[in-house]
Design an enzyme around this catalytic site. Structure first.
Site, PDB file in Angstrom:
ATOM      1  N   HIS A 104       0.565  -1.607   0.193  1.00 45.09           N
ATOM      2  CA  HIS A 104       0.368  -0.447  -0.348  1.00 45.09           C
ATOM      3  C   HIS A 104       0.485   1.325   0.103  1.00 45.09           C
ATOM      4  O   HIS A 104       0.607   2.926   0.445  1.00 45.09           O
ATOM      5  CB  HIS A 104      -0.639  -0.163   1.431  1.00 45.09           C
ATOM      6  CG  HIS A 104      -2.214  -1.105   1.027  1.00 45.09           C
ATOM      7  ND1 HIS A 104      -2.809  -1.595   1.878  1.00 45.09           N
ATOM      8  CD2 HIS A 104      -2.588  -1.599  -0.234  1.00 45.09           C
ATOM      9  CE1 HIS A 104      -3.905  -2.585   1.808  1.00 45.09           C
ATOM     10  NE2 HIS A 104      -3.560  -2.722   0.777  1.00 45.09           N
ATOM     11  N   THR A 175      -3.433  -8.587  10.997  1.00 48.62           N
ATOM     12  CA  THR A 175      -4.383  -7.400  10.159  1.00 48.62           C
ATOM     13  C   THR A 175      -5.453  -8.647  10.518  1.00 48.62           C
ATOM     14  O   THR A 175      -5.703  -9.308  10.836  1.00 48.62           O
ATOM     15  CB  THR A 175      -3.811  -7.741   8.682  1.00 48.62           C
ATOM     16  OG1 THR A 175      -4.862  -7.580   7.830  1.00 48.62           O
ATOM     17  CG2 THR A 175      -3.628  -9.206   7.858  1.00 48.62           C
TER      18      THR A 175
HETATM   19  P1  OAD Z   1      -7.068  -3.367  10.812  1.00 48.98           P
HETATM   20  O1  OAD Z   1      -7.204  -1.586  11.439  1.00 48.98           O
HETATM   21  O2  OAD Z   1      -8.146  -3.255   9.603  1.00 48.98           O
HETATM   22  O3  OAD Z   1      -6.706  -4.389  11.796  1.00 48.98           O
HETATM   23  C1  OAD Z   1      -5.819  -4.189  12.363  1.00 48.98           C
HETATM   24  C2  OAD Z   1      -5.781  -5.598  13.083  1.00 48.98           C
HETATM   25  O4  OAD Z   1      -4.468  -5.259  14.131  1.00 48.98           O
HETATM   26  C3  OAD Z   1      -6.786  -5.906  13.628  1.00 48.98           C
HETATM   27  O5  OAD Z   1      -7.513  -7.385  13.598  1.00 48.98           O
HETATM   28  C4  OAD Z   1      -6.706  -6.721  15.248  1.00 48.98           C
HETATM   29  O6  OAD Z   1      -6.922  -7.410  15.929  1.00 48.98           O
HETATM   30  C5  OAD Z   1      -4.834  -5.956  14.719  1.00 48.98           C
HETATM   31  N1  OAD Z   1      -4.604  -6.064  16.273  1.00 48.98           N
HETATM   32  C6  OAD Z   1      -4.828  -4.825  17.360  1.00 48.98           C
HETATM   33  N2  OAD Z   1      -3.338  -4.442  17.753  1.00 48.98           N
HETATM   34  C7  OAD Z   1      -2.851  -5.341  17.863  1.00 48.98           C
HETATM   35  C8  OAD Z   1      -1.265  -5.705  18.551  1.00 48.98           C
HETATM   36  N3  OAD Z   1      -1.233  -5.233  19.230  1.00 48.98           N
HETATM   37  N4  OAD Z   1      -0.826  -6.786  17.859  1.00 48.98           N
HETATM   38  C9  OAD Z   1      -0.995  -7.830  16.403  1.00 48.98           C
HETATM   39  N5  OAD Z   1      -2.215  -7.544  16.199  1.00 48.98           N
HETATM   40  C10 OAD Z   1      -3.235  -6.371  16.787  1.00 48.98           C
HETATM   41  O7  OAD Z   1      -5.320  -2.459   9.439  1.00 48.98           O
HETATM   42  P2  OAD Z   1      -4.943  -3.724   8.387  1.00 48.98           P
HETATM   43  O8  OAD Z   1      -5.645  -5.167   8.229  1.00 48.98           O
HETATM   44  O9  OAD Z   1      -3.524  -3.367   8.692  1.00 48.98           O
HETATM   45  O10 OAD Z   1      -5.062   0.274   3.689  1.00 48.98           O
HETATM   46  O11 OAD Z   1      -5.513  -2.811   7.582  1.00 48.98           O
HETATM   47  C11 OAD Z   1      -5.621  -2.721   5.961  1.00 48.98           C
HETATM   48  C12 OAD Z   1      -5.679  -1.960   5.156  1.00 48.98           C
HETATM   49  O12 OAD Z   1      -6.876  -1.244   5.552  1.00 48.98           O
HETATM   50  C13 OAD Z   1      -4.013  -0.544   5.859  1.00 48.98           C
HETATM   51  O13 OAD Z   1      -3.051  -1.337   4.966  1.00 48.98           O
HETATM   52  C14 OAD Z   1      -5.177   0.757   5.101  1.00 48.98           C
HETATM   53  C15 OAD Z   1      -5.964   0.616   5.641  1.00 48.98           C
HETATM   54  O14 OAD Z   1      -6.976   1.368   5.374  1.00 48.98           O
HETATM   55  C16 OAD Z   1      -4.656   1.559   2.910  1.00 48.98           C
HETATM   56  O15 OAD Z   1      -5.020   2.680   3.443  1.00 48.98           O
HETATM   57  C17 OAD Z   1      -4.629   1.652   1.654  1.00 48.98           C
END
Ligand code: OAD
Length: 234
Positions: A104, A175
């Site tokens: 991204h 994620t």
């Molecule tokens: P999300 O905010 O959708 O998901 C975050 C994940 O991290 C969730 O599954 C939480 O349970 C987990 N989480 C929270 N705290 C944590 C910790 N301390 N250790 C491990 N896991 C933890 O974020 P992404 O899946 O990265 O894209 O989102 C994907 C994309 O959506 C991003 O790259 C961004 C966003 O919009 C763009 O901006 C293009």
């Protein structure tokens, strides 16, 4: 050496102090994703989008890689590690990982508004140097953050799929797996590959069938993962 392929998301950087997107305190709870992270939002109001990313860029200077980033870098001693990350921070690189593919984009870079994926237009941009209206890319168009906005193609997807197809071990960390096409990478894991998921959240079983879910944070989960990898080798 075995190919260890890792897919990371915002959760791996949470314990470094960077907000995730969809948790209760996540960025998309505070801000409108379509205004700030879509190509339509950028076209409607470039100033607002530049301001949002300039704030994220300068904030990145205030945080450091955590134990989870560091363990992934250390694993390069024993595995051929490739990290595919949805994150736009540079914490994997700062921890020392040498094969990082960003799906991204990257906050440390800027590009052209007209040809965002033209390598001739992509430049390193110091995090303490804001991108301002009037700053120009090599093709003369407005400089913008090197971020894949919603509504744009993800140019590194086919390379990422090829990498996943080579995995001997596959690990997903932090994620929500709700953003496409990144989430489709799971379909490319070869049958029979040991798969692990480190995330404190809950998941639809159909999404992560066959994964061993280490249901804790990235920092705590990485030491458990190291132990599981040791068991696989013995
Ligand atoms: P999300 O905010 O959708 O998901 C975050 C994940 O991290 C969730 O599954 C939480 O349970 C987990 N989480 C929270 N705290 C944590 C910790 N301390 N250790 C491990 N896991 C933890 O974020 P992404 O899946 O990265 O894209 O989102 C994907 C994309 O959506 C991003 O790259 C961004 C966003 O919009 C763009 O901006 C293009």
């Amino acid at each position: 050496m075995q190919q260890l392929v890792i897919l990371t998301g915002a959760g791996i950087s949470a314990e470094s102090g960077l907000s995730t997107f969809r948790d209760t305190d996540g960025l998309w709870q505070q801000y409108d994703v379509m205004e700030l992270a879509s190509i339509q939002g950028y076209r409607r109001n470039r100033e607002r989008v530049l301001e949002f990313y300039n704030a994220r860029r300068s904030n990145l200077l205030t945080v450091r890689p955590n134990h989870a980033h560091e363990v992934l870098a250390e694993l390069e001693r024993d595995y051929q590690v490739t990290i595919i990350t949805q994150n736009v921070d540079d914490l994997h690189e700062r921890a020392g990982s040498t094969h990082v593919l960003h799906l991204h984009g990257e906050l440390t870079k800027a590009t052209s508004s007209m040809n965002p994926n033209d390598p001739k237009c992509v430049v390193d941009r110091p995090l303490d140097q804001a991108i301002a209206i009037g700053d120009k890319a090599a093709d003369g168009s407005q400089l913008r953050p090197f971020i894949v906005f919603f509504g744009e193609n993800v140019p590194n997807m086919s390379l990422a799929a090829q990498i996943v197809q080579q995995a001997d071990i596959f690990v997903v960390i932090g994620t929500s797996l709700v953003v496409y096409p990144a989430a489709t990478l799971l379909r490319h894991v070869p049958k029979g590959t040991p798969c692990f998921l480190i995330d404190p959240g809950t998941f639809d079983d159909t999404m992560v069938r066959g994964f061993e879910h280490i249901q804790t944070t990235a920092v705590a989960g990485m030491d458990l993962l190291k132990e599981k990898l040791r068991q696989l080798r013995s």
